[in-house]
Design a protein around this motif. Structure first.
Motif, PDB file in Angstrom:
ATOM      1  N   ALA A  46      -2.576 -11.288   7.295  1.00 27.73           N
ATOM      2  CA  ALA A  46      -1.761 -11.415   8.204  1.00 27.73           C
ATOM      3  C   ALA A  46      -0.295 -10.977   7.763  1.00 27.73           C
ATOM      4  O   ALA A  46      -0.009 -11.345   6.437  1.00 27.73           O
ATOM      5  CB  ALA A  46      -1.796 -13.105   8.553  1.00 27.73           C
ATOM      6  N   GLU A  47       0.476 -10.815   8.665  1.00 26.18           N
ATOM      7  CA  GLU A  47       1.969 -10.639   8.400  1.00 26.18           C
ATOM      8  C   GLU A  47       2.243  -9.542   7.303  1.00 26.18           C
ATOM      9  O   GLU A  47       2.765  -9.810   6.205  1.00 26.18           O
ATOM     10  CB  GLU A  47       2.519 -11.976   8.053  1.00 26.18           C
ATOM     11  N   CYS A  48       1.609  -8.483   7.457  1.00 19.85           N
ATOM     12  CA  CYS A  48       1.462  -7.498   6.550  1.00 19.85           C
ATOM     13  C   CYS A  48       2.268  -6.073   7.318  1.00 19.85           C
ATOM     14  O   CYS A  48       1.397  -5.258   8.144  1.00 19.85           O
ATOM     15  CB  CYS A  48       0.198  -6.815   6.020  1.00 19.85           C
ATOM     16  N   PRO A  49       3.346  -6.010   7.449  1.00 23.32           N
ATOM     17  CA  PRO A  49       4.068  -5.168   8.287  1.00 23.32           C
ATOM     18  C   PRO A  49       3.942  -3.632   8.000  1.00 23.32           C
ATOM     19  O   PRO A  49       4.174  -2.930   8.750  1.00 23.32           O
ATOM     20  CB  PRO A  49       5.790  -5.424   7.986  1.00 23.32           C
ATOM     21  N   VAL A  50       3.403  -3.259   6.837  1.00 23.38           N
ATOM     22  CA  VAL A  50       3.296  -1.767   6.802  1.00 23.38           C
ATOM     23  C   VAL A  50       1.788  -1.412   6.168  1.00 23.38           C
ATOM     24  O   VAL A  50       1.571  -0.275   5.998  1.00 23.38           O
ATOM     25  CB  VAL A  50       3.969  -1.332   5.519  1.00 23.38           C
ATOM     26  N   PHE A 105      -4.084 -13.009   2.705  1.00 26.39           N
ATOM     27  CA  PHE A 105      -3.558 -12.087   2.218  1.00 26.39           C
ATOM     28  C   PHE A 105      -2.218 -11.657   3.202  1.00 26.39           C
ATOM     29  O   PHE A 105      -2.517 -11.402   4.184  1.00 26.39           O
ATOM     30  CB  PHE A 105      -4.337 -10.818   2.173  1.00 26.39           C
ATOM     31  N   GLN A 106      -1.002 -11.823   2.623  1.00 22.36           N
ATOM     32  CA  GLN A 106      -0.032 -11.656   3.133  1.00 22.36           C
ATOM     33  C   GLN A 106       1.053 -10.693   2.318  1.00 22.36           C
ATOM     34  O   GLN A 106       1.233 -11.183   1.143  1.00 22.36           O
ATOM     35  CB  GLN A 106       0.682 -12.959   3.518  1.00 22.36           C
ATOM     36  N   SER A 107       1.511  -9.698   2.715  1.00 24.91           N
ATOM     37  CA  SER A 107       2.039  -8.847   1.655  1.00 24.91           C
ATOM     38  C   SER A 107       3.272  -7.864   2.570  1.00 24.91           C
ATOM     39  O   SER A 107       2.836  -7.333   3.555  1.00 24.91           O
ATOM     40  CB  SER A 107       1.434  -7.644   0.955  1.00 24.91           C
ATOM     41  N   PRO A 108       4.450  -7.845   1.773  1.00 27.20           N
ATOM     42  CA  PRO A 108       5.493  -7.002   2.503  1.00 27.20           C
ATOM     43  C   PRO A 108       5.231  -5.572   2.196  1.00 27.20           C
ATOM     44  O   PRO A 108       5.862  -4.562   2.948  1.00 27.20           O
ATOM     45  CB  PRO A 108       6.868  -7.594   2.048  1.00 27.20           C
ATOM     46  N   ASP A 123      -1.013 -10.072  13.137  1.00 26.76           N
ATOM     47  CA  ASP A 123       0.372  -9.553  12.805  1.00 26.76           C
ATOM     48  C   ASP A 123       0.408  -8.500  11.700  1.00 26.76           C
ATOM     49  O   ASP A 123       1.164  -8.764  11.012  1.00 26.76           O
ATOM     50  CB  ASP A 123       1.421 -10.671  12.460  1.00 26.76           C
ATOM     51  N   CYS A 124      -0.111  -7.494  12.265  1.00 28.79           N
ATOM     52  CA  CYS A 124      -0.191  -6.271  11.201  1.00 28.79           C
ATOM     53  C   CYS A 124       0.155  -4.970  12.127  1.00 28.79           C
ATOM     54  O   CYS A 124      -0.774  -4.312  12.660  1.00 28.79           O
ATOM     55  CB  CYS A 124      -1.404  -5.989  10.797  1.00 28.79           C
ATOM     56  N   PRO A 125       1.539  -4.824  12.560  1.00 34.34           N
ATOM     57  CA  PRO A 125       1.860  -3.897  13.667  1.00 34.34           C
ATOM     58  C   PRO A 125       1.518  -2.505  13.637  1.00 34.34           C
ATOM     59  O   PRO A 125       1.289  -1.626  14.701  1.00 34.34           O
ATOM     60  CB  PRO A 125       3.246  -4.055  13.657  1.00 34.34           C
TER      61      PRO A 125
END
Length: 280
Positions: free
Chosen positions: A98-102, A75-78, A121-123
């Protein structure tokens, strides 16, 4: 809703379960006719539909995925801010968020055959719920590796049926910002993984089987900021189980905890006639 003219162009949130198993194109047509949709709950989702959902939704809840050949799922989503994934008997070995910035909140219930759950990588992720397979028994050995990486904002960790997971021994990353952990049915080997959470303030454990001594020991070693420690049992738990668990606690265990955690102000332990904590 998917009939001609049936689209709801103003619909933003659909907070009721929509069964997507019967006709995938019909669900896609419905999504086409709801261009403003930001939140949707879907059951039995076809794997091919996931990329579209992950590319546009702000909130997504999925119960069951019909992807029998998907040994790995990511599950990767902007755009996602809240994610719920409830799985069970799917043949998925590796699952990643992973890599879900919001992404701020995530809940994942592991499928039965899972070997690894990666959250990476979910900041801005603040709350994470990682649930063991709901059929987990007290005697079940840990099955899935739980890997947490690059989660600088994580504060609260919920681990229902935590005994389903194990922390890989080579994992060295610590999460100083995590202040609260709640769990049920912890791992049989106690909680050496508490070393990853030196800033822990509150630890609540439901059904601390087979005994809470290891949890107390590791909390004494790894969690000097601990202020609240709670052991509890569900109301329908037999008194025999409660007696067996809590009677293993010794005054020396709690004296060690008290010395190691000077801020400890709230300790809750189920008491039975056989629980002897005197003279502590």
């Amino acid at each position: 809703l998917a009939a001609p003219g049936g689209g709801l162009h103003g619909l933003v949130r659909c907070e009721t379960w929509v069964d997507a198993s019967h006709d995938g194109p019909l669900v896609e047509q419905w999504l086409d006719q709801c261009p403003d949709l930001e939140c949707v709950w879907l059951k039995n989702v076809q794997g091919a539909l996931l990329p579209r959902l992950l590319a546009s939704m702000r909130e997504l809840a999925i119960s069951g995925i019909q992807s029998p050949d998907a040994a790995a799922l990511r599950f990767q989503s902007p755009t996602l801010e809240r994610l719920t994934v409830l799985l069970g008997h799917e043949m998925i070995n590796r699952l990643a968020v992973a890599e879900c910035p919001v992404l701020r909140e995530a809940r994942v219930r592991a499928p039965m055959r899972l070997a690894e759950l990666l959250i990476d990588d979910c900041p801005v992720l603040d709350r994470l719920t990682a649930e063991g397979f709901e059929g987990t028994r007290l005697s079940m050995l840990p099955i899935a590796d739980l890997r947490l990486h690059q989660l600088p904002a994580l504060r609260t960790l919920h681990l229902p049926r935590a005994g389903f997971f194990k922390w890989p021994a080579e994992e060295l990353e610590t999460y100083d910002e995590v202040t609260t952990i709640t769990m049920s049915i912890p791992p049989m080997d106690g909680a050496p993984w508490l070393r990853h959470f030196p800033g822990l303030v509150s630890l609540q454990v439901t059904y601390p089987w087979p005994e809470p001594r290891d949890l107390v020991k590791h909390a004494s070693i790894h969690c000097p900021k601990l202020e609240q420690l709670t052991f509890e049992f569900p109301p329908n738990t037999g008194s025999y189980t409660v007696r067996c668990c809590t009677s293993h606690l010794l005054p020396a265990d709690l004296e060690c905890l008290e010395a190691a955690c000077p801020g400890l102000a709230d300790l809750r332990v189920p008491m039975t006639p056989s629980t002897n904590l005197l003279p502590w």
